[in-house]
Design an enzyme around this catalytic site. Structure first.
Site, PDB file in Angstrom:
ATOM      1  N   SER A 198      36.604  41.793  26.806  1.00  0.00           N
ATOM      2  CA  SER A 198      36.512  40.781  26.077  1.00  0.00           C
ATOM      3  C   SER A 198      34.879  40.501  25.918  1.00  0.00           C
ATOM      4  O   SER A 198      34.373  40.620  26.940  1.00  0.00           O
ATOM      5  CB  SER A 198      37.128  39.525  26.577  1.00  0.00           C
ATOM      6  OG  SER A 198      36.770  38.177  26.079  1.00  0.00           O
ATOM      7  N   TYR A 241      40.171  34.193  33.311  1.00  0.00           N
ATOM      8  CA  TYR A 241      40.309  35.037  32.363  1.00  0.00           C
ATOM      9  C   TYR A 241      39.296  36.139  32.263  1.00  0.00           C
ATOM     10  O   TYR A 241      39.253  37.292  32.273  1.00  0.00           O
ATOM     11  CB  TYR A 241      40.732  34.544  30.975  1.00  0.00           C
ATOM     12  CG  TYR A 241      40.736  35.246  29.717  1.00  0.00           C
ATOM     13  CD1 TYR A 241      41.836  36.204  29.509  1.00  0.00           C
ATOM     14  CD2 TYR A 241      39.745  35.418  29.105  1.00  0.00           C
ATOM     15  CE1 TYR A 241      42.092  37.052  28.482  1.00  0.00           C
ATOM     16  CE2 TYR A 241      39.651  36.160  27.950  1.00  0.00           C
ATOM     17  CZ  TYR A 241      40.944  36.833  27.567  1.00  0.00           C
ATOM     18  OH  TYR A 241      40.939  37.932  26.584  1.00  0.00           O
TER      19      TYR A 241
END
Ligand SMILES: *[C@@H]1O[C@H](CO)[C@@H](O)[C@H](O)[C@H]1NC(C)=O
Ligand SMILES: *[C@@H]1O[C@H](CO)[C@@H](O)[C@H](O)[C@H]1NC(C)=O
Length: 319
Positions: free
Chosen positions: A211, A224
């Site tokens: 990400s 995350y």
């Protein structure tokens, strides 16, 4: 005379094309990235994991927009999280490029998975569904072995499924939420890579989903973002370890993309439209815009791409 002159070239081209047994190549239309998709969104009110069918309008996973060019003909791919969003877009793209696809999802996502299957089969490829929870270690190993058995082998593995829930303050961050994030985003890719590596022949490709927040950080996604940084490091090290086996290992780092993941995180129509309007790109990615990076990394011709993280996150200054 002039009119005849104008028509002479295309006709000759067509005759040569027929004689050589291929079609006259068509021009690809230029795609303006700014205006390809609208920049305002309506998110369904739903929790984890959410369903694609709850959206109106739906995210574009390439169902009616992705055009394949035979780039993965004969390949056999396993994708986790293939029922909706980016995973569905990857599944559709792989199938339209000529790959057979086995994919995983949670049992409650069965209706979305059925739709993905119908698109894979409409592309003339085999589709196998293997529902189950990736937080379960033995399921991950089972998944890889069942996918290989169904497909007659494996040469592309995309460990894609992930989990995130936004938490604004670490003093309020529950152990359960932290664990679900780590089990899904860190342990499962490890379990899957460990089970897959012995089965993957030279020339095969292992792809993780990182990400843009892995490097950029995000105040509401501390666990995350950390798991995605782990995947970047894992990708780079595993690429070194598996190069002697002829296995390429890479990751794709998407940015904000219109999928169920947003509602899982806790985003709403109001919060997402506010946040997106302040980004440099001014819009989110659609899942189909992220899928080409996975096709690139899966394709055998990309034979020196290993240990790489491909960006697919718009002009945000990320990867
Ligand atoms: C974990 O996965 C295995 C293998 O698929 C299965 O037999 C077992 O029931 C699963 N455990 C749980 C708690 O779901
Ligand atoms: C932490 O949780 C408490 C109780 O729900 C809440 O009142 C508080 O606003 C939260 N703190 C932050 C910084 O979000």
């Amino acid at each position: 005379m002039l009119a005849f002159g104008r028509f002479a070239v295309p006709l000759v081209t067509i005759f040569i094309g027929i004689a050589l047994g291929h079609q006259t190549p068509q021009h690809e239309t230029l795609i303006d990235p700014r205006t390809r998709y609208p920049a305002s969104y309506t998110l369904p009110v739903q929790g984890f994991p959410g369903l694609q069918s709850n959206w109106n309008p739906r995210p574009d996973c390439g169902e009616h927009s992705y055009v394949g060019h035979g780039r993965l003909r004969g390949r056999r791919a396993l994708i986790t999280g293939g029922d909706s969003g980016m995973g569905r877009a990857i599944a559709i793209a792989f199938a339209r490029e000529g790959a057979d696809v086995a994919f995983n999802y949670l049992a409650v996502e069965e209706s979305d998975a059925r739709e993905t299957v119908s698109f894979i089969r409409a592309a003339g490829q085999k589709a196998f569904t293997i529902p189950g929870d990736l937080r379960n270690e033995s399921f991950c190993a089972d998944l890889v072995h069942r996918a290989a058995a169904s497909l007659g082998g494996l040469d592309i593995v995309v460990s894609h499924a992930g989990y995130a829930f936004e938490q604004a303050y670490i003093g309020n961050h529950s152990t359960e939420s932290f664990e679900q994030t780590l089990r899904t985003n860190v342990y499962a890719p490890f379990f899957i890579a460990r089970a897959a590596a012995p089965l993957l022949p030279p020339g095969s490709s292992l792809i993780f989903t990182a990400s843009d927040v892995a490097i950029g950080g995000n105040a509401r996604l501390v666990d995350y973002a950390a798991t995605k940084a782990m995947l970047v490091s894992f990708t780079r090290s595993l690429a070194l370890q598996l190069w002697p086996f002829g296995i390429r290992v890479n990751a794709v780092a998407p940015g904000g993309t219109l999928t169920n993941f947003l509602t899982t995180q806790g985003e709403t129509t109001e919060s997402i439209n506010g946040a997106v309007s302040m980004t440099p790109a001014g819009r989110l990615a659609q899942p189909v815009e992220v899928a080409p990076a996975y096709v690139d990394l899966a394709e055998g011709i990309n034979s020196f791409a290993s240990g790489s993280v491909y960006g697919a996150n718009g002009p945000t200054g990320g990867f």
